[in-house]
Design a protein around this motif. Sequence first.
Motif, short mmCIF file in Angstrom:
data_model
loop_
_atom_site.label_atom_id
_atom_site.label_comp_id
_atom_site.label_asym_id
_atom_site.label_seq_id
_atom_site.Cartn_x
_atom_site.Cartn_y
_atom_site.Cartn_z
N VAL A 101 6.09 -3.54 5.52
CA VAL A 101 5.72 -2.79 4.54
C VAL A 101 4.73 -1.46 5.38
N GLU A 102 4.22 -1.48 7.05
CA GLU A 102 3.93 -0.99 7.02
C GLU A 102 4.47 0.32 7.44
N ARG A 103 5.14 0.56 8.16
CA ARG A 103 6.48 1.00 8.73
C ARG A 103 7.03 1.87 7.30
N ILE A 104 7.21 1.22 6.75
CA ILE A 104 7.74 1.98 5.09
C ILE A 104 6.71 2.69 4.60
N ASN A 105 4.93 2.87 4.31
CA ASN A 105 4.22 3.46 4.63
C ASN A 105 4.27 4.56 5.65
N ASN A 106 4.51 4.65 6.72
CA ASN A 106 4.53 5.44 7.79
C ASN A 106 5.79 6.88 7.03
N TYR A 107 6.89 5.79 6.62
CA TYR A 107 7.97 7.35 6.29
C TYR A 107 7.58 7.50 4.72
N GLN A 244 -1.29 0.02 -0.21
CA GLN A 244 -0.82 1.77 0.10
C GLN A 244 0.70 1.86 -0.42
N MET A 245 1.63 0.56 -0.07
CA MET A 245 2.88 0.94 -0.95
C MET A 245 2.79 1.33 -1.74
N ASP A 246 2.68 0.64 -2.32
CA ASP A 246 1.79 0.83 -4.12
C ASP A 246 2.30 2.34 -4.60
N ILE A 247 0.33 2.84 -3.84
CA ILE A 247 0.53 3.79 -4.80
C ILE A 247 0.71 4.97 -3.70
N ASN A 248 1.20 5.01 -2.72
CA ASN A 248 2.73 6.43 -2.36
C ASN A 248 3.68 6.30 -3.13
#
Length: 321
Positions: A101-107, A244-248
């Motif tokens: 999930v943190e990788r996804i957020n970085n993208y 954060q993924m949701d917000i992004n």
Amino acid sequence: MKDKAHVDSQIRKLEEKYKDSGQDLSSYLDGLLYQRYLTYWDYIHLDTLLSLQVPRTHFPDEEIFIMYHQITELYFKLILHEQKQIVDDKSQELSFFIEKVERINNYYKALISSFSIMIRGMQREQFLRYRMALLPSSGFQSAQYRMIEIYATPLEHLVHPDIREQYSSETPIEELYEQIYWKKGATDLKTGEKTLTLKQFEYRYTPRFIRIAKELKGNTIYHKYLNLPAEARDNKALKTALQQMDINANVNWPLVHLGSAHRYLNKDKETIEATGGTNWKSYLPPSFQQVVFFPEVHDKETLENWGKQWAEHHYNPEKQL
């Protein structure tokens, strides 16, 4: 002697690997001997990659427009790559879940910060001209973007907010898909007629979307989270990453699109129709769509004000013009 023993061990492992292939190890070693050295440009198919930008007009900024969208699709592919690993993982290891999930957020972070290329990186006058050669194609037709949503959360969370309460996980996939929120974004608000952009998109991708949704029924990232032990679900790092993924995905990314639309399509009290006829003023604002992948990780106040607080603090159309 130590090096020879190591090489002998590797040869035995190779013999074991290839013994069931119908060819002996010697044949494979011959192939390795004849094989050319690998170069960087061949490995990433650089020449092919750089040949994929084919403008439809003579305006220089159209090439920027093409490249940016191609880069965006590559980031979408990276996001899907991580999502598929989460869905396919049987171990339910917390550290693995958090890492992906943190990788996804970085993208997403890279994508969101890069959108200044779209907002400030092209001449508005050029865009308004070359866009007419692109009709009815539209970024709305990004299938990977829709797949990201389907991998993240069940379809009942993606039904248009006006009727979402009427549907549940018991509703057939096909019925849920027909009511998915983004279809309203390419439908004539007065007549209810689907735009050609939407008709083309549905014809090309509907079977694939429904197949993926059925394969993921009960096994989206949302379900993977719910199926974790209670202690893991309450893990602060995981909840923060999912928030954060949701917000992004559902606030920040739509907002930068909204900023770009205001930059190019809304000026001097004149609203220009988006390429493909999407009703962007009602489709892009996240507070209108209320799409939330993981409602359980957010507090009540956040859900009630979804998109509004970020829009107020981070997005001002007047600053984009």
